[in-house]
Write a protein that holds these residues in place. Structure first.
Motif, PDB file in Angstrom:
ATOM      1  N   ALA A  15       0.980   0.915  53.192  1.00 45.07           N
ATOM      2  CA  ALA A  15       0.907   1.814  54.305  1.00 45.07           C
ATOM      3  C   ALA A  15       1.047   1.137  55.626  1.00 45.07           C
ATOM      4  CB  ALA A  15      -0.260   2.787  54.324  1.00 45.07           C
ATOM      5  N   ALA A  16       1.859   1.386  56.413  1.00 44.75           N
ATOM      6  CA  ALA A  16       2.207   0.700  57.856  1.00 44.75           C
ATOM      7  C   ALA A  16       1.215   1.468  58.769  1.00 44.75           C
ATOM      8  CB  ALA A  16       3.425   0.857  58.384  1.00 44.75           C
ATOM      9  N   PRO A  17       0.762   0.662  59.803  1.00 43.49           N
ATOM     10  CA  PRO A  17      -0.097   1.152  60.840  1.00 43.49           C
ATOM     11  C   PRO A  17       0.520   2.491  61.215  1.00 43.49           C
ATOM     12  CG  PRO A  17       0.147  -1.143  61.208  1.00 43.49           C
ATOM     13  CD  PRO A  17       1.203  -0.614  60.071  1.00 43.49           C
ATOM     14  N   LEU A  18      -0.564   3.478  61.723  1.00 39.18           N
ATOM     15  CA  LEU A  18      -0.227   4.730  61.972  1.00 39.18           C
ATOM     16  C   LEU A  18       0.111   5.617  60.888  1.00 39.18           C
ATOM     17  CD1 LEU A  18       1.161   4.784  65.601  1.00 39.18           C
ATOM     18  CD2 LEU A  18      -0.839   5.525  64.906  1.00 39.18           C
ATOM     19  N   SER A  19      -0.407   5.272  59.698  1.00 36.05           N
ATOM     20  CA  SER A  19      -0.362   6.109  58.458  1.00 36.05           C
ATOM     21  C   SER A  19      -1.585   6.755  58.168  1.00 36.05           C
ATOM     22  CB  SER A  19       0.302   5.261  57.362  1.00 36.05           C
ATOM     23  OG  SER A  19       1.587   4.738  57.518  1.00 36.05           O
ATOM     24  N   LEU A  20      -1.522   7.969  57.715  1.00 30.48           N
ATOM     25  CA  LEU A  20      -2.641   8.561  57.381  1.00 30.48           C
ATOM     26  C   LEU A  20      -2.756   8.590  55.908  1.00 30.48           C
ATOM     27  CD1 LEU A  20      -5.289  10.308  58.172  1.00 30.48           C
ATOM     28  CD2 LEU A  20      -3.681  12.480  57.999  1.00 30.48           C
ATOM     29  N   ILE A  21      -3.932   8.410  55.348  1.00 31.35           N
ATOM     30  CA  ILE A  21      -4.009   8.314  53.825  1.00 31.35           C
ATOM     31  C   ILE A  21      -4.783   9.237  53.622  1.00 31.35           C
ATOM     32  CG2 ILE A  21      -4.610   7.127  51.794  1.00 31.35           C
ATOM     33  CD1 ILE A  21      -2.579   5.522  53.643  1.00 31.35           C
ATOM     34  N   LEU A  22      -4.145  10.311  52.509  1.00 29.16           N
ATOM     35  CA  LEU A  22      -4.882  11.587  52.100  1.00 29.16           C
ATOM     36  C   LEU A  22      -5.314  11.484  50.725  1.00 29.16           C
ATOM     37  CD1 LEU A  22      -2.830  14.241  53.943  1.00 29.16           C
ATOM     38  CD2 LEU A  22      -4.889  13.549  54.831  1.00 29.16           C
ATOM     39  N   PRO A  23      -6.591  11.731  50.367  1.00 25.10           N
ATOM     40  CA  PRO A  23      -6.987  11.702  49.058  1.00 25.10           C
ATOM     41  C   PRO A  23      -6.144  12.453  47.812  1.00 25.10           C
ATOM     42  CG  PRO A  23      -8.512  12.723  50.080  1.00 25.10           C
ATOM     43  CD  PRO A  23      -7.623  12.409  51.116  1.00 25.10           C
ATOM     44  N   LYS A  38      -4.317  -8.232  64.897  1.00 20.59           N
ATOM     45  CA  LYS A  38      -2.662  -8.156  64.589  1.00 20.59           C
ATOM     46  C   LYS A  38      -2.716  -8.054  62.842  1.00 20.59           C
ATOM     47  CE  LYS A  38      -1.330 -10.119  68.744  1.00 20.59           C
ATOM     48  NZ  LYS A  38      -0.393 -10.421  69.541  1.00 20.59           N
ATOM     49  N   ALA A  39      -3.718  -7.908  62.313  1.00 20.55           N
ATOM     50  CA  ALA A  39      -3.652  -7.734  60.830  1.00 20.55           C
ATOM     51  C   ALA A  39      -3.658  -6.204  60.407  1.00 20.55           C
ATOM     52  CB  ALA A  39      -4.549  -8.487  59.970  1.00 20.55           C
ATOM     53  N   PRO A  40      -3.078  -5.649  59.409  1.00 26.28           N
ATOM     54  CA  PRO A  40      -3.322  -4.151  59.218  1.00 26.28           C
ATOM     55  C   PRO A  40      -4.616  -4.124  58.571  1.00 26.28           C
ATOM     56  CG  PRO A  40      -1.422  -4.989  58.323  1.00 26.28           C
ATOM     57  CD  PRO A  40      -1.991  -5.991  58.851  1.00 26.28           C
ATOM     58  N   ALA A  41      -5.185  -2.950  59.031  1.00 23.44           N
ATOM     59  CA  ALA A  41      -6.792  -2.509  58.590  1.00 23.44           C
ATOM     60  C   ALA A  41      -6.745  -1.070  58.261  1.00 23.44           C
ATOM     61  CB  ALA A  41      -7.621  -3.129  59.449  1.00 23.44           C
ATOM     62  N   ALA A  42      -7.621  -0.517  57.489  1.00 20.13           N
ATOM     63  CA  ALA A  42      -7.783   0.653  57.196  1.00 20.13           C
ATOM     64  C   ALA A  42      -9.254   1.324  57.707  1.00 20.13           C
ATOM     65  CB  ALA A  42      -7.317   1.403  55.863  1.00 20.13           C
ATOM     66  N   VAL A  43      -9.339   2.569  58.132  1.00 17.95           N
ATOM     67  CA  VAL A  43     -10.699   2.950  58.569  1.00 17.95           C
ATOM     68  C   VAL A  43     -10.896   4.211  57.775  1.00 17.95           C
ATOM     69  CG1 VAL A  43      -9.812   4.120  60.719  1.00 17.95           C
ATOM     70  CG2 VAL A  43     -12.091   3.656  60.760  1.00 17.95           C
ATOM     71  N   PHE A  44     -11.882   4.424  57.316  1.00 17.25           N
ATOM     72  CA  PHE A  44     -12.317   5.673  56.521  1.00 17.25           C
ATOM     73  C   PHE A  44     -12.616   6.641  57.790  1.00 17.25           C
ATOM     74  CE2 PHE A  44     -13.810   2.447  53.268  1.00 17.25           C
ATOM     75  CZ  PHE A  44     -13.095   2.904  52.310  1.00 17.25           C
ATOM     76  N   ASP A  58      -2.066  -6.016  51.268  1.00 16.55           N
ATOM     77  CA  ASP A  58      -2.046  -5.957  49.850  1.00 16.55           C
ATOM     78  C   ASP A  58      -3.084  -5.374  49.169  1.00 16.55           C
ATOM     79  OD1 ASP A  58       0.233  -7.902  49.907  1.00 16.55           O
ATOM     80  OD2 ASP A  58      -1.181  -9.706  50.263  1.00 16.55           O
ATOM     81  N   ASN A  59      -3.599  -4.455  49.615  1.00 14.81           N
ATOM     82  CA  ASN A  59      -4.599  -3.634  48.815  1.00 14.81           C
ATOM     83  C   ASN A  59      -4.077  -2.514  47.831  1.00 14.81           C
ATOM     84  OD1 ASN A  59      -6.371  -1.569  48.436  1.00 14.81           O
ATOM     85  ND2 ASN A  59      -7.843  -2.571  49.808  1.00 14.81           N
ATOM     86  N   ASP A  60      -4.105  -2.730  46.694  1.00 16.01           N
ATOM     87  CA  ASP A  60      -3.680  -1.773  45.549  1.00 16.01           C
ATOM     88  C   ASP A  60      -4.641  -1.087  45.156  1.00 16.01           C
ATOM     89  OD1 ASP A  60      -1.030  -2.955  46.018  1.00 16.01           O
ATOM     90  OD2 ASP A  60      -1.026  -4.437  44.617  1.00 16.01           O
ATOM     91  N   SER A  61      -5.944  -1.160  45.602  1.00 16.93           N
ATOM     92  CA  SER A  61      -7.011  -0.521  44.915  1.00 16.93           C
ATOM     93  C   SER A  61      -6.919   1.063  45.406  1.00 16.93           C
ATOM     94  CB  SER A  61      -8.234  -0.917  45.212  1.00 16.93           C
ATOM     95  OG  SER A  61      -8.371  -2.276  44.418  1.00 16.93           O
ATOM     96  N   TRP A  62      -6.804   1.090  46.648  1.00 15.62           N
ATOM     97  CA  TRP A  62      -6.994   2.439  47.311  1.00 15.62           C
ATOM     98  C   TRP A  62      -5.575   3.054  47.239  1.00 15.62           C
ATOM     99  CZ3 TRP A  62     -11.218   5.003  48.531  1.00 15.62           C
ATOM    100  CH2 TRP A  62     -12.347   4.297  48.412  1.00 15.62           C
ATOM    101  N   ARG A  63      -5.548   4.395  46.824  1.00 13.88           N
ATOM    102  CA  ARG A  63      -4.068   5.142  46.805  1.00 13.88           C
ATOM    103  C   ARG A  63      -4.255   6.549  47.328  1.00 13.88           C
ATOM    104  NH1 ARG A  63      -3.541   2.921  40.471  1.00 13.88           N
ATOM    105  NH2 ARG A  63      -2.670   0.889  41.383  1.00 13.88           N
ATOM    106  N   GLY A  64      -3.281   7.123  47.527  1.00 13.33           N
ATOM    107  CA  GLY A  64      -3.091   8.566  47.901  1.00 13.33           C
ATOM    108  C   GLY A  64      -1.613   8.803  48.400  1.00 13.33           C
ATOM    109  N   LEU A  65      -1.723  10.054  49.303  1.00 14.38           N
ATOM    110  CA  LEU A  65      -0.592  10.456  49.736  1.00 14.38           C
ATOM    111  C   LEU A  65      -0.457   9.738  50.957  1.00 14.38           C
ATOM    112  CD1 LEU A  65      -0.731  14.425  49.845  1.00 14.38           C
ATOM    113  CD2 LEU A  65       0.371  12.870  48.147  1.00 14.38           C
ATOM    114  N   ILE A  66       0.767   9.094  51.582  1.00 12.59           N
ATOM    115  CA  ILE A  66       0.664   8.295  52.791  1.00 12.59           C
ATOM    116  C   ILE A  66       1.636   9.268  53.549  1.00 12.59           C
ATOM    117  CG2 ILE A  66       1.611   6.310  53.937  1.00 12.59           C
ATOM    118  CD1 ILE A  66       0.874   4.917  50.935  1.00 12.59           C
TER     119      ILE A  66
END
Length: 161
Positions: A15-23, A38-44, A58-66
């Motif tokens: 998922a690129a920056p400005l992507s919403l991940i839905l469970p 400057k490194a991609p990061a996700a916030v809950f 490289d996080n393959d543990s979390w998944r969902g609709l992107i």
């Protein structure tokens, strides 16, 4: 509702920056991808770890609709002077050339930092503004839809917990 062309299914690392991940399940989470240093990061965005972030490369543990290419809108009636008032976790902050979210690192015992969600905006110089209410949207005009919303009730619920 989402049209098929507005989302994909994948891992957080894709998922690129400005992507919403839905469970898709109760074991997944709603997250927004931005960047820290400057490194991609996700916030809950909700749950026990709301407004905690972690590196997403490289996080393959979390998944969902992107849902890529979302926009963030702030509620101008919830503005406060971030130079005078400490921003609560989850507040949107307009600072220098960025719009960021005040969040905690997954490894932080105290303190917080800013996860950038928009950059290369017109410079605000040394001035700052915070917003307690903001939302994530897709579409424009009559096709605009709110996919997630942060309200003052979210902050009140955290304060009473």
């Amino acid at each position: 509702m989402l049209s098929p062309s507005e989302f994909t299914i994948g891992t957080l690392g894709s998922a690129a920056p400005l992507s919403l991940i839905l469970p898709r399940t109760k074991y997944e989470a709603t997250m927004l991808v931005g960047h820290v240093d400057k490194a991609p990061a996700a916030v809950f965005l909700s749950g026990e770890f709301a407004f905690h972030y972690f590196p997403s490369t490289d996080n393959d543990s979390w998944r969902g609709l992107i849902v890529p290419g979302v926009r963030v809108e702030v509620d101008e009636t919830s503005v406060f002077d971030q130079g005078q008032t400490m921003a609560p976790l989850g507040a949107a902050i307009r600072i220098d050339t960025r719009l960021a979210i005040r969040a905690k690192s997954e490894h932080s015992l105290s303190g917080s930092s800013a996860l950038t969600i928009h950059d290369k905006l017109v410079s605000a110089g040394d001035l700052r503004a915070g917003f307690t209410r903001w939302q994530i949207v897709i579409g424009e005009g009559q096709t605009k839809r709110v996919l997630w919303q942060r309200s003052d009730e979210d902050e009140a619920a955290k304060s009473s917990a």
